[in-house]
Design a protein around this motif. Sequence first.
Motif, short mmCIF file in Angstrom:
data_model
loop_
_atom_site.label_atom_id
_atom_site.label_comp_id
_atom_site.label_asym_id
_atom_site.label_seq_id
_atom_site.Cartn_x
_atom_site.Cartn_y
_atom_site.Cartn_z
N LEU A 137 22.09 -2.01 -21.28
CA LEU A 137 23.54 -2.52 -21.64
C LEU A 137 23.88 -4.11 -21.50
O LEU A 137 24.49 -4.88 -21.97
CB LEU A 137 24.45 -1.48 -21.34
N PRO A 138 23.67 -4.33 -20.14
CA PRO A 138 23.83 -5.68 -19.71
C PRO A 138 23.04 -6.73 -20.54
O PRO A 138 23.43 -7.70 -20.75
CB PRO A 138 23.50 -5.76 -18.24
N LEU A 139 21.53 -6.26 -20.86
CA LEU A 139 20.75 -7.05 -21.83
C LEU A 139 21.50 -7.30 -23.00
O LEU A 139 21.47 -8.37 -23.62
CB LEU A 139 19.43 -6.42 -21.78
N ALA B 269 36.29 -16.08 -27.94
CA ALA B 269 35.66 -15.16 -29.06
C ALA B 269 34.33 -14.72 -28.60
O ALA B 269 34.03 -13.46 -29.05
CB ALA B 269 35.76 -16.12 -30.11
N ARG B 270 33.55 -15.35 -27.84
CA ARG B 270 32.26 -14.81 -27.32
C ARG B 270 32.33 -13.51 -26.72
O ARG B 270 31.45 -12.70 -26.74
CB ARG B 270 31.21 -16.04 -26.75
N VAL B 271 33.15 -13.50 -25.53
CA VAL B 271 33.59 -12.69 -24.67
C VAL B 271 34.01 -11.38 -25.46
O VAL B 271 33.42 -10.15 -24.95
CB VAL B 271 34.35 -13.06 -23.45
N ARG B 272 34.74 -11.55 -26.38
CA ARG B 272 35.21 -10.26 -27.15
C ARG B 272 34.26 -9.74 -27.72
O ARG B 272 33.91 -8.57 -28.04
CB ARG B 272 36.38 -10.96 -28.20
N THR B 273 33.26 -10.71 -28.56
CA THR B 273 32.21 -10.29 -29.20
C THR B 273 31.41 -9.50 -28.42
O THR B 273 30.70 -8.41 -28.89
CB THR B 273 31.62 -11.21 -30.11
N THR B 274 31.07 -9.98 -27.24
CA THR B 274 30.16 -9.14 -26.22
C THR B 274 30.70 -7.68 -25.90
O THR B 274 30.15 -6.79 -26.06
CB THR B 274 30.14 -9.99 -25.05
N GLY B 275 32.06 -7.58 -25.80
CA GLY B 275 32.69 -6.34 -25.44
C GLY B 275 32.50 -5.31 -26.64
O GLY B 275 32.12 -4.06 -26.45
N TRP B 276 32.59 -6.03 -27.87
CA TRP B 276 32.38 -4.99 -29.13
C TRP B 276 30.87 -4.75 -29.17
O TRP B 276 30.53 -3.59 -29.58
CB TRP B 276 32.70 -5.83 -30.35
N PHE B 277 29.97 -5.74 -29.03
CA PHE B 277 28.49 -5.22 -29.24
C PHE B 277 28.02 -4.38 -28.27
O PHE B 277 27.16 -3.50 -28.60
CB PHE B 277 27.67 -6.86 -29.32
N THR B 278 28.13 -4.34 -26.79
CA THR B 278 28.05 -3.42 -25.93
C THR B 278 28.50 -2.30 -26.11
O THR B 278 27.84 -1.12 -26.14
CB THR B 278 28.56 -4.08 -24.31
N LEU B 279 29.75 -2.01 -26.64
CA LEU B 279 30.48 -0.63 -26.90
C LEU B 279 29.90 -0.23 -28.22
O LEU B 279 29.54 0.89 -28.23
CB LEU B 279 32.03 -1.01 -27.14
N VAL C 80 26.63 -0.63 -29.34
CA VAL C 80 25.20 -0.30 -28.91
C VAL C 80 25.16 1.08 -28.09
O VAL C 80 24.59 1.87 -27.92
CB VAL C 80 24.19 -1.52 -28.50
N GLY C 81 26.03 0.68 -26.95
CA GLY C 81 26.14 1.88 -26.31
C GLY C 81 26.46 3.32 -26.67
O GLY C 81 25.86 4.33 -26.48
#
Length: 435
Positions: free
Chosen positions: A71-73, A112-122, A124-125
């Motif tokens: 998930l962090p990766l 925007a990048r931080v929000r996208t990171t939250g979405w992508f992590t959620l 794939v998780g």
Amino acid sequence: MRTLLRRSAITLLRPLFGGRAWLRWTHLVLGGALLMPYWLLGTVVVGPLIDADSMFSDSLALQFGAYAVALPLAAVSALFPLVRPLSVAAARALCGVPEGALADGPARSWAARVRTTGWFTLHVGLGGIISGMSLALPPFALALMVLPLSPAMRESWRTMPGALDHGWGLALAPLGGIVSLLALAGCAAAASALLARLAPVLLGPTPSDRLAAAERRAADLAVRNRLARELHDSVGHALSAVTLQAGAARRILDSDAPKDMEFVREALTAIEETTRRTVGELDSVLGLLRRDDEEQPVTGGASGPTLDALDVLLAHCGVRVTLSVDGDIGRVPEPVSREAYRIVQEGLSNALRHGGAAPVTLHAALGTETLEMTMENPLAGTAPAPVVRPGGGRGLRGVAERATLLGGHAEAGRHGPLWRLSVALPLTSEGGGAR
């Protein structure tokens, strides 16, 4: 009663097994597939720490440890700007999120990048969990449902302690299989609903995105206003000139003894050349609008005649013009020259509409930093009104706007028996509107 029960069952099961549910389940499986490279890398990291036999070991410690590393990766890789448009495309197609609720284009700002990171992590998780359940639960549920009918399978299950050792456990095994499938569908529906609810929050436009969109709309509006001025000045002048020339020719032909047929011929020639030139300019402006209709951006690119074509304009404008020039107007920068041409064209249109066939004097003086133009014509009656045609454009206001956008100024008004239009344009545009 039976019909009511059937409808109730359909209503309850549609969120779990309807068409949208399958699309959202596909979206979760896609997230699981995206997680796999990170998970495999996680097994390489965690395996030596727990002395696992291989990366495909069934050790729960290895499985969940690799998941925790993956998930962090995935979060770090989602910082790349292009991750957002890919995520938005998938959410629109598979999650049923309204198009206007999501942002367009790469994530440029850190917010925007931080929000996208939250979405992508959620994504794939949850996708990894649901994908794992989708691989494990259906075979398990199928085995439970056929267990009472298969002696060989019952024999293999006797080694497993639990309720299946009893008769009632064996009888309830098919029900357990059905419940397992319903649990899988319920978990997938809950995870999908969470993603659909959070998509506008995490993938929606940020304040910087809204500001950029507003700037694009403002730039597009500015270009459209420029095109409107082009159409107003070009077509308005042409119609005024053609109307005056056609009226003069008609009066000659309607006279009892028309003698000046050469004048009629010149008027018709002027009408032909004016309309041909105006149609070319109209095609140029409409070409820009057609490109915008094809979802290509409207550009502020240069178009239209410059002061080099001033002699042609004055020769066929429908009124006698006396031109005097101080300096070489050929060295006027193209953006300034183009706007100056339009200003002269609009001034001639006003002279035609309000001065009739009265002669016009035009003086252009080119200094080291400024182009000054003065146009005068006798007034047939009152001064021009701001709106010169019912439903038409505001010509004098357009002249002022052109001059202001170049960093200059324009004045118009009565000077004794004359109407005077004075314009000063810097040779280096300060306003930037003529680019």
